[in-house]
Design a protein around this motif. Sequence first.
Motif, PDB file in Angstrom:
ATOM      1  N   UNK A 105     -13.106 126.476  48.670  1.00 56.32           N
ATOM      2  CA  UNK A 105     -12.499 127.155  47.516  1.00 56.32           C
ATOM      3  C   UNK A 105     -13.576 127.904  46.722  1.00 56.32           C
ATOM      4  N   UNK A 106     -14.727 127.244  46.524  1.00 54.00           N
ATOM      5  CA  UNK A 106     -15.823 127.905  45.800  1.00 54.00           C
ATOM      6  C   UNK A 106     -16.271 129.160  46.547  1.00 54.00           C
ATOM      7  N   UNK A 107     -16.452 129.039  47.867  1.00 48.84           N
ATOM      8  CA  UNK A 107     -16.899 130.185  48.682  1.00 48.84           C
ATOM      9  C   UNK A 107     -15.890 131.325  48.582  1.00 48.84           C
ATOM     10  N   UNK A 108     -14.598 130.990  48.665  1.00 51.78           N
ATOM     11  CA  UNK A 108     -13.560 132.029  48.608  1.00 51.78           C
ATOM     12  C   UNK A 108     -13.536 132.710  47.240  1.00 51.78           C
ATOM     13  N   UNK A 109     -13.651 131.921  46.169  1.00 50.68           N
ATOM     14  CA  UNK A 109     -13.636 132.503  44.826  1.00 50.68           C
ATOM     15  C   UNK A 109     -14.850 133.386  44.586  1.00 50.68           C
ATOM     16  N   UNK A 110     -16.008 132.939  45.061  1.00 48.79           N
ATOM     17  CA  UNK A 110     -17.220 133.755  44.902  1.00 48.79           C
ATOM     18  C   UNK A 110     -17.140 135.041  45.711  1.00 48.79           C
ATOM     19  N   UNK A 111     -16.296 135.035  46.766  1.00 46.64           N
ATOM     20  CA  UNK A 111     -16.092 136.232  47.567  1.00 46.64           C
ATOM     21  C   UNK A 111     -15.111 137.195  46.912  1.00 46.64           C
ATOM     22  N   UNK A 112     -14.490 136.755  45.802  1.00 48.52           N
ATOM     23  CA  UNK A 112     -13.596 137.632  45.071  1.00 48.52           C
ATOM     24  C   UNK A 112     -12.124 137.327  45.234  1.00 48.52           C
ATOM     25  N   UNK A 113     -11.774 136.209  45.866  1.00 50.96           N
ATOM     26  CA  UNK A 113     -10.370 135.859  46.053  1.00 50.96           C
ATOM     27  C   UNK A 113      -9.826 135.019  44.892  1.00 50.96           C
ATOM     28  N   UNK A 161     -26.850 130.233  42.832  1.00 54.66           N
ATOM     29  CA  UNK A 161     -25.994 130.870  43.825  1.00 54.66           C
ATOM     30  C   UNK A 161     -25.047 129.810  44.384  1.00 54.66           C
ATOM     31  N   UNK A 162     -23.860 129.729  43.806  1.00 51.07           N
ATOM     32  CA  UNK A 162     -22.897 128.713  44.212  1.00 51.07           C
ATOM     33  C   UNK A 162     -22.487 128.873  45.670  1.00 51.07           C
ATOM     34  N   UNK A 163     -22.369 130.124  46.128  1.00 51.26           N
ATOM     35  CA  UNK A 163     -21.962 130.352  47.506  1.00 51.26           C
ATOM     36  C   UNK A 163     -22.992 129.800  48.474  1.00 51.26           C
ATOM     37  N   UNK A 164     -24.263 130.047  48.199  1.00 51.12           N
ATOM     38  CA  UNK A 164     -25.331 129.571  49.084  1.00 51.12           C
ATOM     39  C   UNK A 164     -25.319 128.049  49.175  1.00 51.12           C
ATOM     40  N   UNK A 165     -25.127 127.384  48.034  1.00 43.29           N
ATOM     41  CA  UNK A 165     -25.101 125.920  48.013  1.00 43.29           C
ATOM     42  C   UNK A 165     -23.906 125.398  48.804  1.00 43.29           C
ATOM     43  N   UNK A 166     -22.735 125.977  48.575  1.00 39.16           N
ATOM     44  CA  UNK A 166     -21.531 125.502  49.252  1.00 39.16           C
ATOM     45  C   UNK A 166     -21.571 125.789  50.753  1.00 39.16           C
ATOM     46  N   UNK A 167     -22.086 126.954  51.130  1.00 38.15           N
ATOM     47  CA  UNK A 167     -22.217 127.264  52.553  1.00 38.15           C
ATOM     48  C   UNK A 167     -23.118 126.249  53.243  1.00 38.15           C
ATOM     49  N   UNK A 168     -24.232 125.912  52.597  1.00 34.27           N
ATOM     50  CA  UNK A 168     -25.169 124.953  53.180  1.00 34.27           C
ATOM     51  C   UNK A 168     -24.538 123.576  53.286  1.00 34.27           C
ATOM     52  N   UNK A 169     -23.868 123.156  52.227  1.00 33.01           N
ATOM     53  CA  UNK A 169     -23.267 121.819  52.212  1.00 33.01           C
ATOM     54  C   UNK A 169     -22.225 121.689  53.314  1.00 33.01           C
ATOM     55  N   UNK A 170     -21.364 122.661  53.454  1.00 35.08           N
ATOM     56  CA  UNK A 170     -20.325 122.617  54.477  1.00 35.08           C
ATOM     57  C   UNK A 170     -20.944 122.668  55.869  1.00 35.08           C
TER      58      UNK A 170
END
Length: 380
Positions: A372-380, A313-322
Amino acid sequence: MDFDLTAEQRDRFSGLVDAVRKQLGSPLREHPEGHFDREEWRTAASLGLTGLCLPAEYGGGGLGALDTALALQAFGRGCPDTGLVFGVAAHLLACATAVRDFADDLVRDELLTGMASGELVGANAITEDEAGSDASGLRTVAVRDGYDYVLDGEKSFASNAPVSDILVTYAVTDPAAGFLGITGFVVPRTLPGIEISTPLAKMGLAGCPAGRVRFTQCRVPARYRLGVEGQGQAVFQHSMRWERTCLFALYVGLMEEQLSRCVAHVRTRRQFGRPLGDFQAISHRIAVMSQRLESARLLLYRACWLMDQGRVDQTAVSLAKVAVSEAAIANGLDAIQIFGGSGYLVPTGIEQQLRDAVPSTLFSGTTEIHREIIAKEAGL
């Protein structure tokens, strides 16, 4: 949905915090060369920290992502030298996991026991002057020549490199193949053609030496390749998932210790005849620090839990890191404000916590890259 740790996890965490404080907790230890020495590294290794998630058959702890993160959190809470904690985490997560999961059996047998025991120190050498966030822009090349690869190129920022025994590095083996033309290697430092600079002067994390690495006609036996040729990007992303998910637990530990010190300070420090904690401007600042810490902790634990479930889950990892990195900087600023002038002085160690937190928004992918990863995983 269970948010509680098991009794075993709680006992392991508290025991490790106590052990780290006892053996590595001396405040403001002086480093003759400005960074950790082998004695301190061996002390961390004796506590199992250099092999947390490595297989038990090689002397490692055999832990999953969440338990590895909890151990690094305990390390970060108990050890005032965040640079040492970072160096151990980089060795384990960016280097040892790549060897564990992609090296051939002979190389695993050759290196993993030493990496788990702390006898061998690993450095991750991927960043170049023109390839930081853009990992696909590597200029270092590796040309196959019989049973060897010949490496040429320079890496600009490799944590642990000046004291390393092995280097995990990446080079272009097929320029026409784009990101499919990158290959990973684990390179013994003793091979001819490797030059490593003296430690770079840094704003923070001074306990972890970082240096430049130059490969000049360095012949690396093909057995030291990680995975198959052209799999380097996948190897790197795999090790980065471990680093981005688990390493930032050390900052959760740092923030826990920092918050505890701030609370103790405002209870005892008096101004205008009252404890600082009686002033709403201070108590609310403490409340916000607690909010940031708990939010970051939950996101990090969730990312680790998902990884242990085998879910990418790339979003979960990026959210945590940020969340963790930005909380560490914001809480560091608040801690200095709470301590006032004494927080700006080196002996308290408060200003060092802020300096050690600042690079957390840069390494393992900048905050901008993760958004950018979070936004792309959200569909942008």
